[in-house]
Design a protein around this motif. Structure first.
Motif, short mmCIF file in Angstrom:
data_model
loop_
_atom_site.label_atom_id
_atom_site.label_comp_id
_atom_site.label_asym_id
_atom_site.label_seq_id
_atom_site.Cartn_x
_atom_site.Cartn_y
_atom_site.Cartn_z
N LEU A 146 0.87 -1.17 0.00
CA LEU A 146 0.00 0.00 0.00
C LEU A 146 0.91 1.22 0.00
CD1 LEU A 146 0.08 1.29 3.10
CD2 LEU A 146 -1.47 -0.58 3.56
N TYR A 147 0.32 2.37 -0.22
CA TYR A 147 1.11 3.60 -0.28
C TYR A 147 0.61 4.58 0.78
CZ TYR A 147 3.07 1.79 -4.55
OH TYR A 147 3.72 0.99 -5.46
N VAL A 148 1.55 5.28 1.38
CA VAL A 148 1.19 6.36 2.29
C VAL A 148 1.52 7.66 1.57
CG1 VAL A 148 3.45 6.29 3.47
CG2 VAL A 148 1.48 7.35 4.59
N VAL A 149 0.55 8.55 1.57
CA VAL A 149 0.66 9.82 0.86
C VAL A 149 0.53 10.95 1.87
CG1 VAL A 149 -0.35 11.30 -0.91
CG2 VAL A 149 -0.33 8.82 -1.23
N ALA A 150 1.54 11.80 1.95
CA ALA A 150 1.54 12.90 2.91
C ALA A 150 1.70 14.22 2.15
CB ALA A 150 2.68 12.73 3.91
N THR A 151 0.83 15.18 2.43
CA THR A 151 0.87 16.46 1.74
C THR A 151 0.87 17.60 2.76
OG1 THR A 151 -1.55 16.39 1.55
CG2 THR A 151 -0.28 15.60 -0.33
N GLY A 152 1.38 18.76 2.31
CA GLY A 152 1.43 19.92 3.19
C GLY A 152 2.54 19.84 4.22
N TYR A 153 3.78 19.69 3.73
CA TYR A 153 4.93 19.53 4.62
C TYR A 153 5.14 20.75 5.50
CZ TYR A 153 9.79 18.98 6.10
OH TYR A 153 10.93 18.90 6.85
N ARG A 154 5.41 20.49 6.79
CA ARG A 154 5.67 21.56 7.76
C ARG A 154 7.05 21.34 8.37
NH1 ARG A 154 -0.28 20.51 10.14
NH2 ARG A 154 0.80 18.67 10.88
N PRO A 155 8.05 22.08 7.92
CA PRO A 155 9.40 21.93 8.49
C PRO A 155 9.40 22.28 9.99
CG PRO A 155 9.46 23.19 6.47
CD PRO A 155 8.03 23.09 6.85
N GLU A 156 10.27 21.62 10.71
CA GLU A 156 10.42 21.95 12.12
C GLU A 156 11.08 23.31 12.25
OE1 GLU A 156 10.72 17.84 14.65
OE2 GLU A 156 12.56 18.64 13.77
N GLU A 157 10.61 24.11 13.18
CA GLU A 157 11.21 25.43 13.39
C GLU A 157 12.55 25.27 14.09
OE1 GLU A 157 8.54 27.92 15.45
OE2 GLU A 157 7.02 27.89 13.87
#
Length: 225
Positions: A213-224
């Protein structure tokens, strides 16, 4: 062309000529390839692999490949996902693999390890900016032992995710292959902290007997910091 229309094709079954020359396991694999509608469709469309249709489905569902995007394809050989990224409007695509990949017009193909210390500089030169999408269809050689195979693919997925954390632009996306099982909980929690939306999908182009199966992640939030 959707997974449904390809998967629903009906053709007369192809028989394997000179079957006695092949071991039973090889016969089974060859027959499956010869009669697989996605393998047939990939050849008709000039795609490097049937796996290309998995990315086509994922992009159609989640809108991963934006026009003008910078894309990195990890474990890119033989190049099916790289082809799809270009055809769907990516401006720059870099495919990386330990294996040789036949040239693909418009793509930069790198033979090497994506974890090498030299890779950030190489990517910066090839892409001209931060990455919008990191995608990985990498899978280990399977042993048949479910727990072992699951841990192996989790190791590859975690390496791909670490790469994504180091190279993705804010708002970027990540997609990777996993096997169904119980060892990905920690990784999913990490994804949920660092991306706005995390979803699972099993494309129609995935074989029915496959645990992938595939995991799809969108809207990356870099760590401050």
């Amino acid at each position: 062309m959707t997974g449904e229309t390809i998967g629903s094709r009906r053709r007369s079954a192809v028989r394997l000529k000179m079957a006695r020359k092949h071991k039973p396991s090889s016969q089974k694999w060859l027959l499956r390839q010869l009669n697989d509608p996605y393998v047939i469709a990939a050849k008709e469309k000039g795609l490097r692999s049937r796996a290309a249709f998995k990315l086509i489905e994922l992009d159609g569902k989640f809108g991963l490949i934006r026009k003008g995007a910078r894309v990195v394809d990890l474990g890119a050989a033989p190049g099916g996902w790289t082809q799809v990224a270009l055809e769907r409007g990516a401006a720059r695509v870099v495919g990386i693999d330990l294996l040789d990949i036949e040239p693909i017009g418009g793509a930069v193909l790198i033979k090497g390890d994506f974890q090498d210390d030299s890779m950030p500089a190489t990517l910066a030169e090839a892409l001209g900016g931060p990455v919008d999408l990191v995608m990985s269809d990498m899978a280990p050689n399977t042993t048949g032992h479910t727990a072992t195979d699951h841990l192996r693919i989790m190791g590859l997925a975690e390496l791909a995710l670490d790469f994504a954390f180091r190279h993705l632009a804010p708002g970027g996306a990540f997609v990777t292959k996993l096997f169904q099982g119980g060892a990905q909980g920690e990784m999913l929690e990490t994804l949920k902290r660092r991306f706005a939306v995390v979803r699972h999908a099993k494309p129609e182009a995935s074989r029915k007997d496959s645990r992938e199966l595939y995991v799809v992640a969108t809207g990356y939030r870099p760590e401050e910091g």
